[in-house]
Design an enzyme around this catalytic site. Structure first.
Site, PDB file in Angstrom:
ATOM      1  N   HIS A 252      40.318   7.778 -43.598  1.00 36.10           N
ATOM      2  CA  HIS A 252      41.356   8.787 -43.376  1.00 36.10           C
ATOM      3  C   HIS A 252      41.143   9.557 -42.066  1.00 36.10           C
ATOM      4  O   HIS A 252      42.047  10.241 -41.610  1.00 36.10           O
ATOM      5  CB  HIS A 252      41.356   9.762 -44.554  1.00 36.10           C
ATOM      6  CG  HIS A 252      42.706  10.121 -45.088  1.00 36.10           C
ATOM      7  ND1 HIS A 252      43.863   9.407 -44.851  1.00 36.10           N
ATOM      8  CD2 HIS A 252      43.084  11.156 -45.887  1.00 36.10           C
ATOM      9  CE1 HIS A 252      44.876   9.982 -45.469  1.00 36.10           C
ATOM     10  NE2 HIS A 252      44.440  11.044 -46.097  1.00 36.10           N
TER      11      HIS A 252
ATOM     12  N   ASP B 296      45.771   7.113 -39.774  1.00 39.32           N
ATOM     13  CA  ASP B 296      45.474   5.886 -40.509  1.00 39.32           C
ATOM     14  C   ASP B 296      46.721   5.335 -41.183  1.00 39.32           C
ATOM     15  O   ASP B 296      47.627   6.082 -41.527  1.00 39.32           O
ATOM     16  CB  ASP B 296      44.394   6.160 -41.563  1.00 39.32           C
ATOM     17  CG  ASP B 296      44.818   7.222 -42.569  1.00 39.32           C
ATOM     18  OD1 ASP B 296      45.005   8.389 -42.150  1.00 39.32           O
ATOM     19  OD2 ASP B 296      44.981   6.902 -43.756  1.00 39.32           O
TER      20      ASP B 296
ATOM     21  N   TYR C 279      33.669  14.031 -44.847  1.00 36.35           N
ATOM     22  CA  TYR C 279      34.800  13.188 -44.468  1.00 36.35           C
ATOM     23  C   TYR C 279      34.582  12.437 -43.155  1.00 36.35           C
ATOM     24  O   TYR C 279      35.403  11.594 -42.786  1.00 36.35           O
ATOM     25  CB  TYR C 279      36.084  14.019 -44.364  1.00 36.35           C
ATOM     26  CG  TYR C 279      36.456  14.679 -45.673  1.00 36.35           C
ATOM     27  CD1 TYR C 279      36.865  13.913 -46.766  1.00 36.35           C
ATOM     28  CD2 TYR C 279      36.377  16.056 -45.825  1.00 36.35           C
ATOM     29  CE1 TYR C 279      37.194  14.515 -47.973  1.00 36.35           C
ATOM     30  CE2 TYR C 279      36.710  16.663 -47.027  1.00 36.35           C
ATOM     31  CZ  TYR C 279      37.112  15.890 -48.096  1.00 36.35           C
ATOM     32  OH  TYR C 279      37.442  16.480 -49.284  1.00 36.35           O
TER      33      TYR C 279
ATOM     34  N   TYR D 127      43.106  20.280 -43.345  1.00 37.19           N
ATOM     35  CA  TYR D 127      43.093  19.116 -44.221  1.00 37.19           C
ATOM     36  C   TYR D 127      44.382  18.349 -44.001  1.00 37.19           C
ATOM     37  O   TYR D 127      45.407  18.888 -43.601  1.00 37.19           O
ATOM     38  CB  TYR D 127      42.867  19.456 -45.703  1.00 37.19           C
ATOM     39  CG  TYR D 127      41.461  19.954 -45.949  1.00 37.19           C
ATOM     40  CD1 TYR D 127      40.423  19.040 -46.152  1.00 37.19           C
ATOM     41  CD2 TYR D 127      41.174  21.310 -45.916  1.00 37.19           C
ATOM     42  CE1 TYR D 127      39.125  19.489 -46.344  1.00 37.19           C
ATOM     43  CE2 TYR D 127      39.884  21.760 -46.109  1.00 37.19           C
ATOM     44  CZ  TYR D 127      38.854  20.849 -46.312  1.00 37.19           C
ATOM     45  OH  TYR D 127      37.579  21.288 -46.478  1.00 37.19           O
TER      46      TYR D 127
ATOM     47  N   ASN E 201      50.797  11.692 -46.274  1.00 41.24           N
ATOM     48  CA  ASN E 201      51.021  13.125 -46.473  1.00 41.24           C
ATOM     49  C   ASN E 201      50.847  13.952 -45.201  1.00 41.24           C
ATOM     50  O   ASN E 201      51.512  14.974 -45.036  1.00 41.24           O
ATOM     51  CB  ASN E 201      50.114  13.653 -47.580  1.00 41.24           C
ATOM     52  CG  ASN E 201      50.541  13.133 -48.945  1.00 41.24           C
ATOM     53  OD1 ASN E 201      51.722  12.879 -49.176  1.00 41.24           O
ATOM     54  ND2 ASN E 201      49.584  12.947 -49.828  1.00 41.24           N
TER      55      ASN E 201
END
Length: 186
Positions: free
Chosen positions: A19, A91, A14, A64, A112
């Site tokens: 993100h 973001d 990642y 996460y 989220n």
């Protein structure tokens, strides 16, 4: 004490994805301010230091993105940090690459990580820096897009937004009310 939180996902796969711009700002601040991220507790990686004599914590939740609040709330409780003493960097699909937007409150807007924060903080009122990542083109799925990397053409704008976001955080911690920083950086 102030808390600067960068949202993202842990793991090599990642790194440098859209993100993870929140993590990128925390990494920039940690390097620039010589604050090592050497504490791992509350499901997060964080470091403590000072900006202009003010104690500050730099935090990267390791839960996460979708569970970010599960890390942030316990850390805030442990260090007795109020909602107005935090800023969250993340973001935003609704801003073009190269733009940042500072706010003192607001909805999750479909993000989220922010939904999790609102749930765990029990309020929408906390300082935030939204970093533009733009929307996907050509029908690409949102999840594939946000977990993808910035293009070579976007790199200069990305570096600029990371620098401006880090500068806004430093200004806020060193002396300025967040509303004043908002007026300067928006």
């Amino acid at each position: 004490m102030k808390l600067i939180v960068g949202l993202g996902n842990p793991g090599k796969q990642y790194e440098h994805t859209r993100h993870n711009v929140g993590f990128m700002v925390i990494d920039k601040l940690a390097k620039e301010l010589s604050i090592p991220l050497d504490h791992q507790k509350f499901n997060g990686l964080y470091g403590m230091g000072h900006i202009s004599g003010e104690k500050v914590i730099l935090l990267k939740p390791l839960t996460y993105m979708n569970l970010s609040g599960e890390c942030i709330r316990p850390l805030m409780d442990y260090y007795d940090i109020d909602n107005d003493e935090i800023v969250v960097i993340y973001d935003d699909l609704d801003l073009p690459v190269g733009k940042i937007r500072l706010r003192t409150k607001g909805s999750a807007g479909g993000h989220n990580g922010i939904k999790s924060m609102i749930l765990h903080l029990a309020t929408q009122e906390f300082n935030r820096i939204r970093i533009g990542i733009d929307r996907p083109k050509n029908g690409m799925k949102i999840t594939d897009y946000v977990l993808g990397r910035f293009t070579e053409e976007e790199q200069a704008d990305l570096i600029d937004t990371i620098n401006r976001s880090a500068n806004a955080c430093e200004k806020w911690v060193s002396s300025s009310p967040f509303t004043q920083v908002m007026n300067e950086f928006n």
